[in-house]
Scaffold this active site. Structure first.
Site, PDB file in Angstrom:
ATOM      1  N   ARG A   1       0.846  -1.190   0.000  1.00  0.00           N
ATOM      2  CA  ARG A   1       0.000   0.000   0.000  1.00  0.00           C
ATOM      3  C   ARG A   1       0.882   1.241   0.000  1.00  0.00           C
ATOM      4  NH1 ARG A   1      -3.670  -2.472  -1.494  1.00  0.00           N
ATOM      5  NH2 ARG A   1      -5.673  -2.865  -0.502  1.00  0.00           N
TER       6      ARG A   1
ATOM      7  N   HIS B   1      -1.415   0.776  -9.477  1.00  0.00           N
ATOM      8  CA  HIS B   1      -2.094  -0.099  -8.507  1.00  0.00           C
ATOM      9  C   HIS B   1      -2.816  -1.254  -9.229  1.00  0.00           C
ATOM     10  CE1 HIS B   1      -4.059  -0.268  -4.280  1.00  0.00           C
ATOM     11  NE2 HIS B   1      -4.033  -1.474  -4.828  1.00  0.00           N
TER      12      HIS B   1
END
Ligand code: NAP
Ligand code: GLV
Length: 314
Positions: free
Chosen positions: A229, A277
């Site tokens: 993350r 992502h």
């Protein structure tokens, strides 16, 4: 029995796949919630804060992703079980991403690309895989699978987790053994969840502890690969480490702010590889099958798998 699909980029796609594979589920997509009392289950990525608590009969929240930090951004998330997405398809995609990026830097591909752009034919020495030490932060479902794939290619593996672990072919470190783990790592792969303990962990101090000595001299410096993350990393510290040569290169799939702002110098750094992502996306068919399996288990009164521990945050 009604499922609400909420808070993501591909809700309609997830909903239509759920409808196609389930016999008796009614599937609604937020914000078209309809009668709130009907909704028993939510398939959610980042629901609007406070929304799920308004559903009086909600029994289960299924996370569209393996990570759940996005769900806990809702301070009023109802106290029903939250299950995260654990799936062979997603794991396979992450293993591909990690192997691809370890190889990319080990085999100096950003330098070869740069040479190609200048029509320059120049040999660069590269170490053998067994001379490259890959350290994986997070030895869970994804880190564990990535370690096994990398070991098959000959890399020397070490891993770091919160609790003590044993993984075949991996030197395992945990808890306060982080510095010893970093000192033995040439390529750092980050597959941690974002929690209050891990936020900002990939910072100047940590990067300075990566092995600068003892690595094969043909690998110009430590490498960072973060597919966990963005909140785990301090991007200004990564850039500073690249600039002073403390880091040779980085592959980043996740960012402090997503999409990564156009003004970020990371976009233009020659040794940084950026992906949006997408290291391991959730396949709609796989998430539909998973959601239905979890709902059926709940209906049968079975113990649910992959329930998130709210105290740990993952
Ligand atoms: P997981 O199975 O829950 O594994 C998490 C690992 O992190 C565990 O080994 C855990 O230690 C370790 N950990 C957690 N907190 C720690 C701490 N404070 N100190 C040291 N180790 C800690 O999770 P996963 O399925 O492998 O997924 C990992 C993360 O990948 C997700 O949370 C998500 O953020 C990210 N992800 C990203 C993408 C993408 O496309 N970029 C896709 C999927 C997932 P223990 O083993 O001791 O519990
Ligand atoms: C994606 O980021 C996931 O958590 O699955």
């Amino acid at each position: 029995m009604t499922v609400l699909v909420v808070g993501g980029l591909r809700e309609e796609h997830f909903a239509s796949t759920l409808r196609a594979v389930s016999g008796d589920l009614e599937v609604r997509v937020s914000p078209n919630i309809g009668r709130k009392e009907d909704i028993r289950y939510a398939l959610a990525w980042e629901p609007p804060p406070g929304l799920l608590k308004t559903l009086p009969n909600l029994e289960l929240i299924v996370s569209v992703g393996a990570g759940v930090d996005h769900l806990f951004r809702d301070p009023e998330l109802p106290e029903v079980p939250v299950v995260r997405f654990v799936d062979a398809d997603l794991t396979g995609r992450m293993v591909e991403f990690v192997v691809l990026n370890v190889l990319l830097h080990h085999r100096r591909m950003t330098e070869f690309r740069e040479q190609q752009s200048k029509v320059e034919w120049k040999y660069l020495p590269e170490p053998a895989s067994h001379d490259v030490r890959v350290g994986i932060m997070g030895l869970g479902v994804l880190g564990g699978a990535a370690s096994q794939a990398l070991a098959k290619l000959g890399y020397r593996l070490r891993g770091w987790s919160r609790t003590e672990k044993r993984v075949d072919g991996v030197d395992c470190y945990f808890g306060n053994q982080l510095d010893a783990f970093l000192a033995e790592t040439d390529v750092l792969v980050v597959l941690l969840p974002l929690t209050s303990e891990t936020r900002g962990l990939i910072n100047r101090n940590l990067l300075a502890k990566l092995s600068q000595r003892g690595r094969d001299e043909r690998l110009p410096g430590p490498v960072l690969i973060n597919a966990g993350r963005g909140g785990l990393q301090v991007e200004s510290d990564i850039l500073a480490a690249l600039d002073i040569g403390q880091l040779y290169a980085a592959s980043l799939d996740v960012f402090e702010t997503e999409p990564l702002p156009e003004t970020s110098p990371l976009w233009r750094h020659p040794r940084v590889v950026i992906t949006p992502h997408c290291a391991a996306e959730s396949d709609p068919r796989a998430i539909a099958d998973y959601t239905i399996a979890q709902i059926e288990a709940l209906r049968r009164g079975e113990r649910l798998k992959h329930v998130v521990d709210r105290t740990r945050g993952y």
